[in-house]
Design a protein around this motif. Structure first.
Motif, PDB file in Angstrom:
ATOM      1  N   UNK A 109      10.867 -36.595  18.907  1.00 36.97           N
ATOM      2  CA  UNK A 109      11.100 -35.715  20.056  1.00 36.97           C
ATOM      3  C   UNK A 109      12.517 -35.122  20.142  1.00 36.97           C
ATOM      4  N   UNK A 110      13.402 -35.460  19.221  1.00 41.22           N
ATOM      5  CA  UNK A 110      14.766 -34.911  19.320  1.00 41.22           C
ATOM      6  C   UNK A 110      15.118 -34.012  18.135  1.00 41.22           C
ATOM      7  N   UNK A 111      14.094 -33.601  17.397  1.00 38.11           N
ATOM      8  CA  UNK A 111      14.321 -32.796  16.180  1.00 38.11           C
ATOM      9  C   UNK A 111      14.960 -31.452  16.507  1.00 38.11           C
ATOM     10  N   UNK A 112      14.557 -30.897  17.622  1.00 37.45           N
ATOM     11  CA  UNK A 112      15.090 -29.618  18.084  1.00 37.45           C
ATOM     12  C   UNK A 112      16.615 -29.600  18.023  1.00 37.45           C
ATOM     13  N   UNK A 113      17.232 -30.691  18.424  1.00 38.63           N
ATOM     14  CA  UNK A 113      18.697 -30.732  18.495  1.00 38.63           C
ATOM     15  C   UNK A 113      19.327 -31.394  17.264  1.00 38.63           C
ATOM     16  N   UNK A 114      18.684 -32.447  16.749  1.00 35.25           N
ATOM     17  CA  UNK A 114      19.350 -33.264  15.731  1.00 35.25           C
ATOM     18  C   UNK A 114      18.693 -33.221  14.354  1.00 35.25           C
ATOM     19  N   UNK A 115      17.544 -32.576  14.256  1.00 30.40           N
ATOM     20  CA  UNK A 115      16.884 -32.503  12.953  1.00 30.40           C
ATOM     21  C   UNK A 115      15.990 -33.700  12.690  1.00 30.40           C
ATOM     22  N   UNK A 116      15.345 -33.673  11.526  1.00 29.72           N
ATOM     23  CA  UNK A 116      14.447 -34.763  11.146  1.00 29.72           C
ATOM     24  C   UNK A 116      15.249 -35.853  10.455  1.00 29.72           C
ATOM     25  N   UNK A 117      14.544 -36.905  10.045  1.00 27.04           N
ATOM     26  CA  UNK A 117      15.238 -38.065   9.481  1.00 27.04           C
ATOM     27  C   UNK A 117      16.185 -37.664   8.352  1.00 27.04           C
ATOM     28  N   UNK A 118      15.743 -36.735   7.497  1.00 28.61           N
ATOM     29  CA  UNK A 118      16.605 -36.413   6.344  1.00 28.61           C
ATOM     30  C   UNK A 118      17.938 -35.796   6.773  1.00 28.61           C
ATOM     31  N   UNK A 119      17.949 -35.199   7.956  1.00 23.77           N
ATOM     32  CA  UNK A 119      19.192 -34.602   8.450  1.00 23.77           C
ATOM     33  C   UNK A 119      20.158 -35.655   8.990  1.00 23.77           C
ATOM     34  N   UNK A 120      19.676 -36.883   9.075  1.00 24.89           N
ATOM     35  CA  UNK A 120      20.475 -37.936   9.705  1.00 24.89           C
ATOM     36  C   UNK A 120      20.957 -38.974   8.701  1.00 24.89           C
ATOM     37  N   UNK A 121      20.888 -38.608   7.422  1.00 20.93           N
ATOM     38  CA  UNK A 121      21.207 -39.583   6.375  1.00 20.93           C
ATOM     39  C   UNK A 121      22.449 -39.159   5.598  1.00 20.93           C
ATOM     40  N   UNK A 122      23.385 -40.090   5.472  1.00 20.84           N
ATOM     41  CA  UNK A 122      24.577 -39.811   4.663  1.00 20.84           C
ATOM     42  C   UNK A 122      24.464 -40.445   3.279  1.00 20.84           C
ATOM     43  N   UNK A 123      23.799 -41.564   3.181  1.00 20.13           N
ATOM     44  CA  UNK A 123      23.680 -42.240   1.889  1.00 20.13           C
ATOM     45  C   UNK A 123      22.460 -43.125   1.864  1.00 20.13           C
ATOM     46  N   UNK A 124      22.053 -43.476   0.660  1.00 16.32           N
ATOM     47  CA  UNK A 124      20.812 -44.234   0.514  1.00 16.32           C
ATOM     48  C   UNK A 124      20.944 -45.273  -0.579  1.00 16.32           C
ATOM     49  N   UNK A 125      20.264 -46.402  -0.367  1.00 17.39           N
ATOM     50  CA  UNK A 125      20.131 -47.397  -1.438  1.00 17.39           C
ATOM     51  C   UNK A 125      18.635 -47.510  -1.717  1.00 17.39           C
ATOM     52  N   UNK A 126      18.267 -47.411  -2.989  1.00 17.73           N
ATOM     53  CA  UNK A 126      16.834 -47.494  -3.296  1.00 17.73           C
ATOM     54  C   UNK A 126      16.624 -48.095  -4.671  1.00 17.73           C
ATOM     55  N   UNK A 127      15.393 -48.547  -4.870  1.00 19.79           N
ATOM     56  CA  UNK A 127      15.032 -49.176  -6.137  1.00 19.79           C
ATOM     57  C   UNK A 127      13.978 -48.314  -6.813  1.00 19.79           C
ATOM     58  N   UNK A 128      14.196 -48.048  -8.089  1.00 20.41           N
ATOM     59  CA  UNK A 128      13.265 -47.216  -8.851  1.00 20.41           C
ATOM     60  C   UNK A 128      12.137 -48.076  -9.426  1.00 20.41           C
ATOM     61  N   UNK A 129      11.124 -47.400  -9.962  1.00 21.18           N
ATOM     62  CA  UNK A 129       9.927 -48.120 -10.437  1.00 21.18           C
ATOM     63  C   UNK A 129      10.271 -49.163 -11.499  1.00 21.18           C
ATOM     64  N   UNK A 130      11.280 -48.886 -12.320  1.00 21.20           N
ATOM     65  CA  UNK A 130      11.605 -49.842 -13.384  1.00 21.20           C
ATOM     66  C   UNK A 130      12.578 -50.928 -12.913  1.00 21.20           C
ATOM     67  N   UNK A 131      12.891 -50.938 -11.641  1.00 16.96           N
ATOM     68  CA  UNK A 131      13.784 -51.965 -11.097  1.00 16.96           C
ATOM     69  C   UNK A 131      15.226 -51.499 -10.991  1.00 16.96           C
ATOM     70  N   UNK A 132      15.527 -50.324 -11.506  1.00 14.21           N
ATOM     71  CA  UNK A 132      16.903 -49.798 -11.403  1.00 14.21           C
ATOM     72  C   UNK A 132      17.285 -49.605  -9.940  1.00 14.21           C
TER      73      UNK A 132
END
Ligand code: MLT
Ligand code: ZN
Length: 472
Positions: free
Chosen positions: A154-177
């Motif tokens: 409900x606040x996308x109008x002003x602040x955007x969707x989740x991707x607009x609220x991200x500065x950095x990410x930690x994630x794991x790839x399929x091979x474990x990387x």
């Protein structure tokens, strides 16, 4: 691999504490929020940290075991439900629920994927900051799921969707990387931004384990109104007026039809009609500011001019926090009220904001023609052109006959959306529900690129198999 060997392998890899295998404990994770899909799985796996997720994926990749990441299990598209084969495992990041740090000076915080959205909001609030993503399911949904599905709300109008609220990410790839990029940088133009591939990929390209999120100054004043409007075109004019008159302090603008209000009043206890003048449509509008602004006066003046201009019929401005909560409770309970009213057919669509009235008129005509056993409950995030163009069955209608209208109605509505340059999935994603729709409506070159990316990052197809893309 047979189930006994699979469970043995997982036990050796992660320890007994990371495994849930009792059928009664697994059961809730095997059915989706809308009860459209019933899956099967021998285990829910709950790693305690990113290193354990990495070990898990590397092993599953080598053994060709499908992994279905699941957050709060609130997907509207079956995005987190395993298939019925019983050969996939559910991956829950529930134990990874730490706020790793809040940096108020930098307006950022780092949260692990298993934090609920409400916990992230609370951590920001404690540091006198705001994390603005706001959804009806915020007490249950997890930030990992919000990221994986690029959640809206409900606040996308002003602040955007989740991707607009991200500065950095930690994630794991399929091979474990493991990719750990949690620096709170607002500028970083160094090659492809893989973060944005992960966000919205619904767990099909990698498993997000933590994120550095963008914060804003804490809200210090707010004004909220429930406004009767004569028709959607007036609501859109009012939206423009409120944005202009408030110095762009409009942070929520939700459209609710009379039928949806009536459903809530009938099915949800302790709800009350918020405004004296009944109207075919209502707008829930909210101004917020980080300053001590006179927002009530600003809102009242804008609404008075709107009434003079015929854009609004009547309005109630909330006089207390409790009244404000009541307004929001009505809006947020529309999906629950619809569930209680029987069968429903849902379309999560968006069109350019200016096209909303045209879409509603043409879509309503199609719905009346193609699903006469139902009535339209079209509501949603008017401020961003996102409508939940839903139907509920008429009380006297046969549920099966009503639900049988799904395919032709969906085709007609999605064709109309395409004609208006809109989206057939504005904020709920693809999951398994809309795989065919994506294959049908995505431009062929884009679809081919998506398939190439999937093959490159998950060559063995272990990550959330069957979601987003068909095997092609
Ligand atoms: C909402 O805005 O209430 C949700 O996205 C759910 C829905 O489709 O009704
Ligand atoms: Zn929504």
């Amino acid at each position: 691999m047979d189930t006994t060997r699979l469970l043995q392998g997982l036990r050796e890899l992660l320890g007994e504490a990371a495994l849930i295998t009792a059928p009664e404990d697994i059961a809730p994770a095997l059915i989706d929020h809308r009860h459209l899909y019933q899956g099967a799985a021998p285990a829910i796996v709950q790693p305690a940290d990113t290193a354990a997720v990495s070990r898990l994926l590397a092993w599953c990749n080598a053994q060709r075991v499908g992994v279905v990441p699941q957050g709060g299990n609130t997907s509207y598209c079956g995005g987190a439900t395993p298939d019925a084969s019983g050969r996939q495992i559910v991956l829950s990041l529930k134990r990874m629920n730490r706020i790793r740090g809040v940096d108020a000076a930098n307006f950022s915080l780092v949260a692990e994927a298993g934090c609920t959205l409400a916990a992230v909001q609370a951590a920001a609030q404690q540091a006198s900051r705001l994390f603005p993503l706001s959804l009806g399911s915020e007490g249950t949904c997890q930030i990992g799921g919000n990221l994986a599905t690029n959640a809206g709300g409900t606040a996308v109008l002003r602040y955007g969707m989740m991707r607009d609220l991200v500065l950095g990410l930690e994630y794991v790839l399929a091979d474990g990387g493991v990719v750990s990029d949690l620096a709170p940088l607002r500028k970083d133009n160094t090659g492809y931004d893989l973060r944005h591939l992960m966000i919205g990929s619904e767990g099909t390209l990698g498993v997000i384990t933590a994120a550095c999120l963008k914060l804003f100054p804490r809200t210090r004043s707010a004004a909220t109104a429930w406004v009767s409007v004569p028709h959607p075109a007036a609501a859109i004019q009012l939206l423009g007026r409120l944005r202009e008159a408030s110095g762009d302090r409009l942070s929520g603008c939700e459209l609710v039809p009379q039928v949806a209000l009536d459903l809530v009043l009938r099915h949800i206890p302790q709800t009350r009609d918020p405004v004296a003048t009944r109207a075919p449509w209502y707008l829930l509008a909210e101004l917020t500011s980080s300053g001590e602004d006179e927002l009530d006066a600003m809102l009242e003046n804008a609404l008075a001019s709107a009434i003079d201009a015929g854009q609004a019929l009547d309005a109630t401005v909330a006089r207390s926090e409790a009244q404000r909560d009541q307004f929001w409770a009505i809006r947020e309970n529309v999906p629950a009220a619809q569930r209680r009213a029987g069968g429903s057919l849902k379309h999560d669509v968006s069109v350019p904001v200016s096209m909303l009235p045209d879409f509603i008129e043409r879509g309503a005509a199609l719905a009346a023609q193609l699903a006469p056993e139902g009535f339209l409950v079209a509501y949603g995030h008017a401020g961003d052109g996102n409508l939940h163009f839903n139907l509920s069955q008429r009380p006297e209608a046969d549920t099966a006959a009503f639900l049988a209208r799904e395919a032709p109605l969906k085709r007609a509505i999605h064709d109309l959306v395409a004609q208006l340059h809109g989206s057939f999935s504005a904020e709920h994603g693809i999951g398994q529900l809309k795989v065919r729709e994506l294959a049908r409506y995505a431009p062929p070159a884009e679809l081919a690129a998506m398939r190439s990316i999937k093959r490159a990052l998950d060559p063995n197809g272990i990550l959330n198999p069957g979601k987003v893309l068909d095997p092609g």
